[in-house]
Design an enzyme around this catalytic site. Structure first.
Site, PDB file in Angstrom:
ATOM      1  CG  HIS A 217      -1.476  -1.187   1.116  1.00  0.00           C
ATOM      2  ND1 HIS A 217      -1.445  -2.261   2.136  1.00  0.00           N
ATOM      3  CD2 HIS A 217      -3.571  -1.622   1.187  1.00  0.00           C
ATOM      4  CE1 HIS A 217      -2.650  -3.190   1.934  1.00  0.00           C
ATOM      5  NE2 HIS A 217      -3.226  -1.984   1.223  1.00  0.00           N
ATOM      6  N   GLY A 402      -5.885  11.003   3.660  1.00  0.00           N
ATOM      7  CA  GLY A 402      -7.372  12.335   2.889  1.00  0.00           C
ATOM      8  C   GLY A 402      -7.837  12.267   2.378  1.00  0.00           C
ATOM      9  CB  ILE A 403      -8.033  10.496  -1.105  1.00  0.00           C
ATOM     10  CG1 ILE A 403      -9.071   9.864  -2.448  1.00  0.00           C
ATOM     11  CG2 ILE A 403      -8.232   8.168  -0.339  1.00  0.00           C
ATOM     12  CD1 ILE A 403      -8.377   9.384  -3.911  1.00  0.00           C
ATOM     13  N   GLY A 404      -9.630   9.089   1.827  1.00  0.00           N
ATOM     14  CA  GLY A 404     -10.643   8.470   1.862  1.00  0.00           C
ATOM     15  C   GLY A 404     -11.560   9.372   2.756  1.00  0.00           C
ATOM     16  CB  SER A 445     -10.604   7.202   8.412  1.00  0.00           C
ATOM     17  OG  SER A 445     -10.580   6.777   7.125  1.00  0.00           O
ATOM     18  N   GLY A 486     -11.901  -1.080  17.861  1.00  0.00           N
ATOM     19  CA  GLY A 486     -10.691  -1.086  16.630  1.00  0.00           C
ATOM     20  C   GLY A 486      -9.324  -1.602  17.631  1.00  0.00           C
ATOM     21  NE  ARG A 543      -3.006  -1.100   5.080  1.00  0.00           N
ATOM     22  CZ  ARG A 543      -4.169  -0.661   4.409  1.00  0.00           C
ATOM     23  NH1 ARG A 543      -3.589   1.294   3.687  1.00  0.00           N
ATOM     24  NH2 ARG A 543      -4.932  -1.422   4.347  1.00  0.00           N
ATOM     25  CG  ASP A 556      -2.643   9.309  13.329  1.00  0.00           C
ATOM     26  OD1 ASP A 556      -2.218   8.466  13.751  1.00  0.00           O
ATOM     27  OD2 ASP A 556      -3.393   8.992  13.902  1.00  0.00           O
TER      28      ASP A 556
END
Length: 579
Positions: A217, A402-404, A445, A486, A543, A556
């Site tokens: 990834h 960011g995109i998620g 997220s 989580g 990760r 983070d």
């Protein structure tokens, strides 16, 4: 770099559409991914695989007879949502049980587990086998914590063959576990990969150097060395994979039969791979290993990453039979499949339960209006900061935060508006936003923000008046729900480090008599301070955990995005209090 796209946030959806159109012989598009377009005359156990997009032929390319029955396909490098997994599983179910299998990453575990729980609640026998083949992601003594890379192929192939052979769900699960236990992989990279629309790769490797132990990834490697010759790389692979600690229990190297898979990660040419494989084969043979059905090519990629991985599947008689069984998919074909015996599928049910809007009080509808404004403010602040959040995430992670968050917050705000337009109360609006955020955001997220919004909604309800105490209790319950979900705790360098002080400060100030605006302001400040403080922490979850010191000095991204959201909602509360 990745050159062709329309809108980066739509890349995965458009890719899935094109893939399904190009491969109708094998697959049909359903909500969340693809499922087989044909079925065997007799129903079998169904194997549903999946993960983020950007790894072709994993995961959709492995759907077809003798391999997977369906693939849930998430956003770029982000796990598919629970809704995606559930819909693909429903579309692929033949009534004999479902095995879910995927590489072990935090977001995938959260979403696949949620989908499994929903299916089990309806009486469907659903099991899970995670792939944990990457020897560099955790020591041999903690194999259960390892992530999955190109070893996905061996586990999926064995499980799919077992299903095709008529094994029951217990047998398919057992075969998949055995394949995972006997699979080991390691990877190297010469350059990082670049997500569509990004100006920089997720990580870089100095000229003339090679990263060892990378993920698929865009996670950077664990170590760096000078780029070796092709023979030198082969020797590194074999040396690391044949150490005693990595030999499966009950296996003796000399005399063993092994399937080697030399995998290109995106931009290393097959001709280069063959040069490396020549030496890999020679070294394995010198060690007394008999090579069975070697595979050289692209099986699990990482966009345009210049990298290579080697996977070894240590066979026994059953695994060899299953590995060698016929398979026919868009990207992996072996043996002879009797396609004439396959039946074209008719209507495919990939539906999930439709939203039901319960009655709501006038007080709750007023609160729902405020929730919509808050979510619109969240969407705005995330959109403004998505690139920076992605950049921060790429330093020790995979760069998808960011995109998620952008996809998730947009979907959440839009769902909230639609549900509110139906005279819904606070809980209904928050629940709708939670489902949409989780579904479109994907990844860790997406799952966690789904939990947060849903839990707050449960505490506020659709009929009770909304007051500061209820809001504080909702955030405090959400904090605990996220930690239970989580398994992260304060100090692990995750969103929890920002969420806990926010929720606890909010409860403390409300109980002390502060109004919601003042209490939220204090909580937002505590959240921001805690988020900044994560820069000094070593990661204990996710990760980034594999990369240790690389994460030092960088806050983070999940903690930062939460603090940004808290500040954005504070402005909405202040504006409302002025009117």
């Amino acid at each position: 770099m990745t050159r062709l796209w329309n809108e980066p946030e739509n890349f995965a959806d458009e890719m899935i559409d094109g893939f399904a159109r190009a491969n109708g012989r094998w697959v049909r598009k359903v909500a969340g991914g693809v499922t087989r377009s044909t079925r065997s005359e007799e129903p079998t156990v169904s194997l549903v695989i999946g993960g983020g997009s950007g790894h072709y032929p994993a995961f959709g390319g492995l759907v077809g007879h003798g391999l997977a029955h369906g693939a849930a396909m998430g956003n770029l490098f982000a796990s598919p949502s629970a809704q995606q997994v559930e819909s693909v599983a429903r579309a692929s179910d033949q009534g004999k049980g479902i095995l879910l299998s995927y590489g072990q990453y935090a977001g995938d575990v959260l979403h696949f587990t949620e989908a499994q729980d929903k299916l089990r609640a309806e009486g469907i026998d659903c099991r899970t086998v995670t792939v944990t083949d990457d020897i560099f992601s955790a020591p041999a003594s903690e194999k259960e914590r390892r992530r999955g890379i190109a070893g996905d192929l061996t586990v999926f192939k064995v499980a799919g063959a077992a299903a095709a052979a008529g094994y029951d769900i217990d047998g398919v699960e057992r075969a998949a576990i055995l394949a995972n236990d006997r699979t080991r992989s390691m990877g190297v990279a010469f350059t990082g990969c670049t997500l569509p629309g990004a100006e920089e790769p997720l990580f870089s490797v100095p000229e003339g150097r090679m990263a060892i132990g990378l993920g698929i990834h865009g996670e950077p490697g664990i170590d760096e060395v000078d780029i070796p010759t092709a023979d030198g790389l082969a020797e590194l692979f074999v040396e690391r994979l044949l150490v005693d600690a990595e030999i499966p229990e009950g296996v003796s190297v000399s005399g063993s039969r092994v399937v080697p898979i030399l995998n290109g990660l995106g931009s290393v040419k097959n001709e280069e791979l063959y040069i490396v494989f020549a030496r890999v084969a020679e070294l394995l043979e010198q060690a007394g290993v008999e090579i069975v059905d070697p595979q050289v090519g692209e099986f699990c990629t990482s966009f345009d990453m210049a990298g290579v991985s080697l996977t070894l599947l240590w066979l026994d008689d059953e695994l060899e039979t299953l590995w060698s069984a016929p398979a026919d998919t868009p990207a992996f074909r072996t043996g002879s499949v009797d396609t004439a015996s396959l039946v074209q599928r008719g209507d495919i049910d990939d539906s999930v339960a439709e939203e039901v809007i319960p009655e709501a009080s006038e007080d709750s509808r007023r609160a729902a209006a405020a929730v919509v404004k808050a979510l619109e403010a969240v969407e705005k602040v995330i959109n403004e900061n998505a690139d920076e959040l992605g950049r921060i995430d790429s330093i020790a992670g995979d760069g998808d935060h960011g995109i998620g968050m952008k996809r998730g917050s947009h979907a959440g705000a839009e769902a909230a508006r639609v549900t509110f337009s139906k005279d819904a109360g606070a809980q209904s609006v928050l629940t709708s936003a939670a489902d949409a955020w989780s579904n479109k955001g994907g990844g860790t997220s997406g799952a966690i923000w789904g939990v947060i919004l849903r839990t707050i909604g449960e505490r506020l309800g659709n009929t009770a008046p909304v007051n500061p105490t209820g809001v504080a209790e909702g955030l405090d319950a959400a904090k605990q729900a996220v930690m239970d979900f989580g398994k992260a705790k304060v100090g692990d360098k995750t969103m929890v480090d920002s969420l806990v002080p926010f929720a606890e400060t909010l409860v403390e100030r409300v109980n002390a008599g502060d109004g919601l605006v003042d209490a939220w302001a204090a909580a937002s400040s505590a959240s921001q301070k805690a988020a900044d403080g994560t820069a000094d922490m070593m990661p204990g979850m996710g990760r980034a955990r594999s990369h240790g010191e690389k994460a030092l000095g960088v806050a983070d991204p999940g903690a930062l995005s939460l603090s940004m959201i808290a500040a954005a909602v504070l402005e909405v509360l202040r504006e409302a209090s002025d009117h």
